[in-house]
Each structure stands twice: as structure tokens, then as C-alpha cells.
Design an enzyme around this catalytic site. Structure first.
Site, short mmCIF file in Angstrom:
data_model
loop_
_atom_site.label_atom_id
_atom_site.label_comp_id
_atom_site.label_asym_id
_atom_site.label_seq_id
_atom_site.Cartn_x
_atom_site.Cartn_y
_atom_site.Cartn_z
N LYS A 34 6.12 40.72 52.90
CA LYS A 34 6.95 40.71 51.68
C LYS A 34 7.20 42.14 51.18
O LYS A 34 8.34 42.51 50.89
CB LYS A 34 6.24 39.91 50.58
CG LYS A 34 6.84 40.11 49.19
CD LYS A 34 6.17 39.26 48.15
CE LYS A 34 4.99 39.88 47.47
NZ LYS A 34 5.32 40.95 46.50
N ASN A 35 6.12 42.92 51.09
CA ASN A 35 6.26 44.24 50.48
C ASN A 35 6.94 45.26 51.40
O ASN A 35 7.16 46.41 51.00
CB ASN A 35 4.89 44.76 50.01
CG ASN A 35 4.42 44.01 48.77
OD1 ASN A 35 5.19 43.24 48.18
ND2 ASN A 35 3.17 44.23 48.38
N CYS A 73 2.98 43.07 33.15
CA CYS A 73 2.85 41.75 33.80
C CYS A 73 1.38 41.34 33.74
O CYS A 73 0.54 42.07 33.23
CB CYS A 73 3.39 41.75 35.20
SG CYS A 73 2.44 42.71 36.34
N ARG A 88 2.23 48.26 33.92
CA ARG A 88 2.79 48.87 35.13
C ARG A 88 3.98 49.74 34.73
O ARG A 88 5.13 49.34 34.85
CB ARG A 88 3.20 47.78 36.13
CG ARG A 88 2.01 46.98 36.60
CD ARG A 88 2.41 45.84 37.49
NE ARG A 88 2.72 46.26 38.86
CZ ARG A 88 3.08 45.42 39.81
NH1 ARG A 88 3.19 44.14 39.56
NH2 ARG A 88 3.34 45.85 41.02
N ARG A 122 6.19 33.16 45.58
CA ARG A 122 6.70 34.54 45.59
C ARG A 122 6.18 35.30 46.81
O ARG A 122 6.82 36.28 47.22
CB ARG A 122 6.24 35.28 44.32
CG ARG A 122 6.82 34.73 43.05
CD ARG A 122 6.46 35.58 41.87
NE ARG A 122 6.86 36.97 42.13
CZ ARG A 122 6.62 37.98 41.32
NH1 ARG A 122 5.97 37.78 40.18
NH2 ARG A 122 7.01 39.20 41.61
C1 UD1 Z 1 3.19 47.81 45.03
C2 UD1 Z 1 3.16 46.40 45.58
C3 UD1 Z 1 2.08 45.58 44.90
C4 UD1 Z 1 0.73 46.30 45.00
C5 UD1 Z 1 0.85 47.75 44.54
C6 UD1 Z 1 -0.42 48.55 44.81
C7 UD1 Z 1 5.45 45.99 46.24
C8 UD1 Z 1 6.70 45.24 46.01
N1 UD1 Z 1 4.44 45.78 45.37
O1 UD1 Z 1 3.50 47.70 43.64
O2 UD1 Z 1 2.01 44.31 45.52
O3 UD1 Z 1 -0.22 45.65 44.20
O4 UD1 Z 1 1.93 48.42 45.22
O5 UD1 Z 1 -0.73 48.54 46.15
O6 UD1 Z 1 5.33 46.73 47.21
N2 UD1 Z 1 2.04 53.85 38.18
C9 UD1 Z 1 2.26 54.66 37.09
N3 UD1 Z 1 3.54 55.11 36.86
C10 UD1 Z 1 4.59 54.77 37.67
C11 UD1 Z 1 4.34 53.94 38.79
C12 UD1 Z 1 3.05 53.49 39.03
O7 UD1 Z 1 1.35 54.98 36.33
O8 UD1 Z 1 5.72 55.22 37.40
C13 UD1 Z 1 0.65 53.36 38.45
C14 UD1 Z 1 0.52 51.83 38.32
O9 UD1 Z 1 0.37 51.44 36.97
C15 UD1 Z 1 -0.69 51.55 39.18
C16 UD1 Z 1 -0.57 52.62 40.28
O10 UD1 Z 1 0.35 53.60 39.80
O11 UD1 Z 1 -1.87 51.77 38.44
C17 UD1 Z 1 -0.09 52.08 41.59
O12 UD1 Z 1 1.08 51.32 41.40
P1 UD1 Z 1 2.23 51.28 42.50
O13 UD1 Z 1 1.66 51.73 43.81
O14 UD1 Z 1 3.43 51.96 41.99
O15 UD1 Z 1 2.53 49.70 42.61
P2 UD1 Z 1 3.93 49.02 42.82
O16 UD1 Z 1 4.79 49.85 43.69
O17 UD1 Z 1 4.45 48.54 41.52
#
Ligand code: UD1
Length: 423
Positions: free
Chosen positions: A22-23, A116, A121, A398
Site C-alpha cells: 500500500k505505502n 488522526c 501528524r 484501507r
Molecule cells: C508513512 C506511512 C505510515 C507510517 C509512517 C512511519 C505512508 C502512506 N504512510 O506516513 O504508514 O506509519 O510513514 O513509518 O507511507 N513529521 C513532522 N513533520 C512533518 C512530517 C512528519 O514532524 O512535516 C513527523 C511525524 O509526526 C512522525 C514522523 O515525522 O512523528 C514520521 O512521520 P512520516 O515518516 O512523515 O510518516 P508519514 O509519511 O505520514
């Protein structure tokens, strides 16, 4: 809304075929917006999140056909550049069409994804990175507007956290910054991110350093259509390995990608599970009571946060005390109270789950609150004595393709029921 009814305590036995990731599928579908030529994706899982992404593409004027795992994405002229709140509210990953749309259009407008059930996030790093790459961002009435104002000749951006979504967003911008040299430091190393970079290179992008924490991108004028096969889902793989162990059974997974679950496999072996890998197969056998352990969910190659709730269930039925922390989403604990209803002896203290193992859980009515939490409740129900009814199970669609029939294929007694019928 649907419920999932399970009769637990049956050791699962047999084979399960792993679906496409999925990811990986989601960012690749979004990145298809970067070209005016057709893109064909193979081994795409038929999931709610994938269908949401398809709806977004259709909304901005792209033709998509999706049958038997093959998705054909054919852009039309006159791409839209506004996304409705509904699609971002449903799925955070839809925020990642912002980069491709701004590079194709010059400007784009996408609502903020918000929080969420697994905790806050933010998208601050996405926006900070975009600004570094010459894109002006403003937020009005909850909508992020991004406008391309300049192309720096050279730019280095250091990600404060190796975020998956930020790396993917910035990659999709940098690849089309014609003539510019961009270095992204401290990028995410997750296989899904590497796949996105390989996919973009297949489309004609120039990304170097794939698989390391520094990516060097030389911007090109345009990208071309291509065909690409989605890798197997490592989170689905991990979930079924854990299902085999909580059921005290013996399950082989087919279509497995060796190397993507190394830390998880090591952890399960340390707990006493018999795990064997051969080529594209992996088998989990329960031979003796498992020992509790310390588990840290971390960025890749660590144990993934998306398996932390399911691992909490295994710890709950293993001997002794386990201590579980999640360094990615530090408050991802929404599953804990529901597990307690099933007889798990666990509690949250200072961003840590302390679990005292019990011999077996006991069936009860529970409620799912998020995707991986729903998977954890299914695992708990598989272990539990008597019947478990999981309300709000729709989250599971999902991220897990055909979970009900896959589980029945290895002996689980489970059924999806419309909630009105279940009450
Ligand atoms: C992706 C995955 C999700 C997984 C996550 C971590 C997809 C569609 N989803 O989510 O399933 O749980 O990686 O492996 O691929 N953060 C910030 N600021 C930002 C962006 C992120 O502080 O602008 C923080 C987040 O709050 C979190 C950390 O960075 O604590 C990692 O998040 P991130 O790797 O960005 O997760 P997603 O890409 O949303």
C-alpha cells in the site's frame, strides 16, 4: 460500517499470498501526475486507500483504469489543481499530490490533513522543504496553497526527522526542477521511499544515492510514462507472521520480499519463534511459549511503527514482561484500552506500554479506531477464547486486501457482518 466476528483459539495453518505494498502504491500513483504520458502499475493492491487516491486523480482530470492488480493512469490535458477536504480528511497520503500538482501547474491548493487517531501528524517539514526549493506556501482557511516562484540553481535541505512523506513530497518536486542540483539530507530509508526514487528514475528522473540517507537530484525538464511493479507489502507480511504466532500455528507466506523484515524476524526469533526464510517465502511456526521482550518501533530498518500495535498483542500472550516504545509516533496507544477489554494485562506509562503476558485472551466486543489498531484487534481475537466482535472494522479495508478470505484460508473462523445485523 461492518463488524468482524471471530472465534479464537484455533492454530492457523497453511499459506497466504502477500499483496502489493500500500505505502508503495500510494506515492507512485501520486507521482504519476508528474508526466503527461501513460503509466502502468502492476501488483497494485485493491484497497480503500488506493481507491481514494484513484478518486483524487480522477478529480484532477486523470483517467484511471484498475483491474486485476493492474492500474493504467492516463493523464488528460487541463489538469485540475484543487483537492477537496474530504479526500485529505480520509487519507493523509493524499497531501502528497501537492508536489506533483505544483510542478505540473505552477500552483496548487490542498487542504491540511490534520491529526488522526495515532497522534499528531504535522506537515511543517513538507512546507519548510518546499520553501527551500523555491515554492511559496500559504495557509488560508485550512488550505495549503503552494506556488512556484523560482528555481534555485543548487539547494541542500536537511530533514529534521527522516520522514517518509516529506522525502517523497520533496523528491517529486526536485526531479522536475530543470537544471537544479538538489541534495536532500537525512531522508527516510524505508523500502517504499527507495521504490519511489527507482520509479522516478525509470520515468527519466536523475536521482543518485538511493538507499543512503542523502539523495542527490539533478532536475530534468520532463518525465516519461513507464511500467512498474509494486513490491510486496512488508507490513501485511509482518501482520500475518504475528497472526501465525498469536494463534500458536504454522503459516507460510508466499510472495515475500527477503530483507524487508530483518529486524522484525530477529526480534521474533529472540522471543523463541521458529522463523525460516527461503527465496520469496517465509514461514512462522510456534513451537514453544514465547518470551516477552523490549520492543522499540523505529524508522527503517528498525521494527516498523505500523507493526507496533500487532506486536503488543504478541507480547500480551507471551511469558513475562514486555516493554514497548514507539519512537516514530510516540503516542500510538489507542489500541491499548481495547486490548485490555480482551483480557490483556497492559498499561501506558510515560510513552511506554508495559505488558504482563497472560496465557490466553478472552473474547469480548471491542471497537477499532485506526487501521493498524484494527489489525491488532483481529490478532487478539484470533488468540482469544470464545467469540470476539470488532466494531468499526472498516478501517481494515484501507490496508489489508481480502483479509477475511486470507484468514479463512488458513483456518480462522471469521466473518464480516453488517453492523445493523450484528447488534
Ligand atoms: C508513512 C506511512 C505510515 C507510517 C509512517 C512511519 C505512508 C502512506 N504512510 O506516513 O504508514 O506509519 O510513514 O513509518 O507511507 N513529521 C513532522 N513533520 C512533518 C512530517 C512528519 O514532524 O512535516 C513527523 C511525524 O509526526 C512522525 C514522523 O515525522 O512523528 C514520521 O512521520 P512520516 O515518516 O512523515 O510518516 P508519514 O509519511 O505520514
Amino acid at each position: 460500517m461492518k463488524s468482524f466476528q471471530l472465534k479464537g483459539g484455533i492454530p492457523l495453518k497453511g499459506q497466504v499470498r502477500i499483496s502489493g505494498s500500500k505505502n508503495t502504491a500510494l506515492p507512485l500513483i501520486a507521482a504519476s501526475l508528474l508526466t503527461e504520458e501513460p503509466v502502468i502499475l502492476k501488483n497494485v493492491p485493491n484497497l480503500e486507500d488506493v481507491r481514494t487516491m484513484v478518486d483524487i486523480l480522477k478529480h484532477v482530470g486523470v483517467a484511471v483504469s484498475f483491474r486485476d492488480g493492474t492500474m493504467a493512469i492516463t493523464p488528460k490535458s487541463g489538469l485540475g489543481n484543487h483537492l477537496p477536504y474530504e479526500s485529505v480528511r480520509k487519507m493523509r497520503a493524499s497531501f502528497n499530490v501537492l508536489g506533483p500538482l505544483v510542478m505540473r501547474h505552477g500552483e496548487a491548493h490542498v487542504p491540511l490533513p490534520g491529526g488522526c487517531a495515532i497522534g499528531p501528524r504535522p506537515v511543517d517539514m513538507h512546507l519548510e522543504g518546499m520553501r527551500a526549493l523555491g515554492i511559496e506556501t500559504t495557509i488560508n482557511h485550512g488550505v495549503v496553497s503552494a506556488k512556484r516562484i523560482q528555481t534555485p540553481d543548487a539547494q541542500t535541505f536537511h530533514l529534521r526527522i527522516p520522514s517518509v512523506g516529506t522525502t517523497e513530497q520533496l523528491l517529486s518536486i526536485a526531479v522536475l526542477m530543470e537544471g537544479a542540483e538538489v541534495v536532500l539530507n537525512n531522508v527516510a530509508l524505508e523500502p517504499e521511499v527507495q521504490e519511489m526514487a527507482l520509479f522516478l528514475n525509470r520515468m527519466g528522473a536523475r536521482i543518485e544515492g538511493i538507499g543512503t540517507s542523502a539523495l542527490r537530484i539533478t532536475g530534468v525538464k520532463r518525465l516519461f510514462g513507464t511500467e512498474y511493479e509494486i513490491i510486496p507489502d512488508r507490513i501485511e507480511t509482518g501482520t500475518y507472521l504475528l497472526a501465525a504466532l498469536v494463534s500458536r500455528g504454522d503459516v507460510e507466506l508466499v510472495g515475500y520480499h527477503p530483507g524487508h523484515n530483518v529486524t522484525l524476524v530477529r526480534k521474533l526469533q529472540e522471543m523463541g519463534a521458529d522463523i525460516r526464510e527461503s527465496e520469496n517465502r517465509i514461514r512462522a511456526r510456534y513451537l514453544r511459549p514465547l518470551r516477552g521482550t523490549d520492543i522499540h518501533a523505529e524508522v527503517y530498518p528498525g521494527v516498523p511503527t505500523d507493526l507496533q500495535p500487532q506486536l503488543t498483542v504478541l507480547a500480551a500472550v507471551s511469558e513475562g514482561v514486555s516493554v514497548i516504545t514507539d519512537t516514530v509516533f510516540t503516542d500510538r496507544f489507542v489500541h491499548v484500552d481495547e486490548l485490555k477489554r480482551l483480557g490483556a494485562n497492559c498499561s501506558v506509562r510515560n510513552h511506554t506500554i508495559i505488558v504482563h503476558g497472560v496465557d490466553q485472551l478472552k473474547g469480548a466486543p471491542v471497537k477499532a479506531n485506526d487501521l493498524r489498531g484494527a489489525a491488532a484487534l483481529i490478532l487478539a481475537g484470533i488468540n482469544a477464547k470464545d467469540q470476539t466482535v470488532i466494531q468499526n472494522i472498516d478501517y481494515i479495508f484501507r490496508g489489508y486486501e481480502e483479509i477475511s478470505s486470507k484468514l479463512r484460508g488458513i483456518g480462522a473462523q471469521c466473518e464480516l457482518v453488517e453492523e445493523e445485523l450484528a447488534s
